[in-house]
Design a protein around this motif. Structure first.
Motif, mmCIF file in Angstrom:
data_model
loop_
_atom_site.group_PDB
_atom_site.id
_atom_site.type_symbol
_atom_site.label_atom_id
_atom_site.label_comp_id
_atom_site.label_asym_id
_atom_site.label_seq_id
_atom_site.Cartn_x
_atom_site.Cartn_y
_atom_site.Cartn_z
ATOM 1 N N PHE A 23 10.249 -3.861 -9.304
ATOM 2 C CA PHE A 23 8.873 -4.318 -9.481
ATOM 3 C C PHE A 23 8.706 -5.742 -8.954
ATOM 4 O O PHE A 23 7.737 -6.052 -8.259
ATOM 5 C CB PHE A 23 8.502 -4.249 -10.964
ATOM 6 C CG PHE A 23 7.152 -4.815 -11.280
ATOM 7 C CD1 PHE A 23 6.006 -4.113 -10.979
ATOM 8 C CD2 PHE A 23 7.037 -6.052 -11.881
ATOM 9 C CE1 PHE A 23 4.762 -4.628 -11.266
ATOM 10 C CE2 PHE A 23 5.802 -6.582 -12.164
ATOM 11 C CZ PHE A 23 4.661 -5.872 -11.865
ATOM 12 N N LEU A 24 9.662 -6.592 -9.267
ATOM 13 C CA LEU A 24 9.571 -7.977 -8.823
ATOM 14 C C LEU A 24 9.699 -8.087 -7.311
ATOM 15 O O LEU A 24 9.037 -8.912 -6.687
ATOM 16 C CB LEU A 24 10.649 -8.820 -9.512
ATOM 17 C CG LEU A 24 10.442 -9.012 -11.011
ATOM 18 C CD1 LEU A 24 11.659 -9.691 -11.619
ATOM 19 C CD2 LEU A 24 9.194 -9.814 -11.291
ATOM 20 N N LYS A 25 10.544 -7.245 -6.710
ATOM 21 C CA LYS A 25 10.689 -7.268 -5.251
ATOM 22 C C LYS A 25 9.373 -6.884 -4.590
ATOM 23 O O LYS A 25 8.977 -7.466 -3.581
ATOM 24 C CB LYS A 25 11.771 -6.286 -4.819
ATOM 25 C CG LYS A 25 13.165 -6.822 -4.919
ATOM 26 C CD LYS A 25 14.153 -5.814 -4.360
ATOM 27 C CE LYS A 25 15.572 -6.309 -4.460
ATOM 28 N NZ LYS A 25 16.524 -5.317 -3.968
ATOM 29 N N LEU A 26 8.681 -5.890 -5.141
ATOM 30 C CA LEU A 26 7.443 -5.421 -4.521
ATOM 31 C C LEU A 26 6.288 -6.375 -4.762
ATOM 32 O O LEU A 26 5.394 -6.494 -3.935
ATOM 33 C CB LEU A 26 7.076 -4.037 -5.083
ATOM 34 C CG LEU A 26 7.994 -2.894 -4.691
ATOM 35 C CD1 LEU A 26 7.595 -1.629 -5.416
ATOM 36 C CD2 LEU A 26 7.971 -2.672 -3.197
ATOM 37 N N ALA A 40 5.672 -5.224 8.883
ATOM 38 C CA ALA A 40 4.321 -4.916 9.370
ATOM 39 C C ALA A 40 3.843 -3.563 8.879
ATOM 40 O O ALA A 40 2.651 -3.356 8.667
ATOM 41 C CB ALA A 40 4.302 -4.964 10.894
ATOM 42 N N GLY A 41 4.745 -2.603 8.699
ATOM 43 C CA GLY A 41 4.353 -1.267 8.265
ATOM 44 C C GLY A 41 4.320 -1.100 6.762
ATOM 45 O O GLY A 41 4.156 0.007 6.262
ATOM 46 N N SER A 42 4.449 -2.205 6.020
ATOM 47 C CA SER A 42 4.476 -2.140 4.564
ATOM 48 C C SER A 42 3.135 -1.666 4.027
ATOM 49 O O SER A 42 2.073 -2.021 4.549
ATOM 50 C CB SER A 42 4.804 -3.515 3.997
ATOM 51 O OG SER A 42 4.568 -3.547 2.621
ATOM 52 N N GLN A 43 3.175 -0.887 2.955
ATOM 53 C CA GLN A 43 1.946 -0.368 2.359
ATOM 54 C C GLN A 43 1.091 -1.506 1.822
ATOM 55 O O GLN A 43 -0.134 -1.453 1.876
ATOM 56 C CB GLN A 43 2.290 0.620 1.236
ATOM 57 C CG GLN A 43 1.086 1.380 0.713
ATOM 58 C CD GLN A 43 0.433 2.251 1.769
ATOM 59 O OE1 GLN A 43 1.113 2.982 2.461
ATOM 60 N NE2 GLN A 43 -0.868 2.166 1.896
ATOM 61 N N ILE A 44 1.714 -2.555 1.325
ATOM 62 C CA ILE A 44 0.960 -3.692 0.784
ATOM 63 C C ILE A 44 0.172 -4.366 1.898
ATOM 64 O O ILE A 44 -0.998 -4.722 1.720
ATOM 65 C CB ILE A 44 1.927 -4.693 0.110
ATOM 66 C CG1 ILE A 44 2.587 -4.031 -1.108
ATOM 67 C CG2 ILE A 44 1.210 -5.970 -0.290
ATOM 68 C CD1 ILE A 44 3.675 -4.845 -1.739
ATOM 69 N N VAL A 50 -7.150 -3.276 4.690
ATOM 70 C CA VAL A 50 -8.313 -2.463 4.318
ATOM 71 C C VAL A 50 -9.229 -3.254 3.384
ATOM 72 O O VAL A 50 -10.454 -3.259 3.549
ATOM 73 C CB VAL A 50 -7.847 -1.140 3.655
ATOM 74 C CG1 VAL A 50 -9.019 -0.401 3.068
ATOM 75 C CG2 VAL A 50 -7.114 -0.280 4.670
ATOM 76 N N LEU A 51 -8.643 -3.942 2.410
ATOM 77 C CA LEU A 51 -9.444 -4.737 1.484
ATOM 78 C C LEU A 51 -10.189 -5.852 2.201
ATOM 79 O O LEU A 51 -11.358 -6.118 1.910
ATOM 80 C CB LEU A 51 -8.549 -5.319 0.383
ATOM 81 C CG LEU A 51 -8.018 -4.314 -0.635
ATOM 82 C CD1 LEU A 51 -7.010 -4.981 -1.551
ATOM 83 C CD2 LEU A 51 -9.137 -3.705 -1.437
ATOM 84 N N ALA A 52 -9.530 -6.496 3.159
ATOM 85 C CA ALA A 52 -10.171 -7.572 3.917
ATOM 86 C C ALA A 52 -11.337 -7.031 4.737
ATOM 87 O O ALA A 52 -12.399 -7.656 4.819
ATOM 88 C CB ALA A 52 -9.156 -8.259 4.814
#
Length: 60
Positions: A23-26, A40-44, A50-52
């Protein structure tokens, strides 16, 4: 010599500790210019893009 099993409490502690580390890593905050860049391909990263985009459209 036989393999010793962990007692239930110890097994639970091991699992909880592993989950907390994950959890802390993510969820850690990455500063700009940090050596540990987000892939670059991270889901975050995708979610933030998308939020921006949605925020920019709502401000128009």
């Amino acid at each position: 010599m036989g393999v010793t099993r962990l007692k239930r409490k110890d097994r639970r502690n091991k699992v909880v500790a592993k989950n907390q580390v994950q959890f802390l890593k993510l969820g850690r905050n990455l500063e700009t210019g940090s050596r540990s860049k987000m892939p670059a391909g991270s889901q975050i990263v995708k979610n933030n893009e998308v939020l921006a985009k949605l925020e920019a459209e709502s401000n128009k």
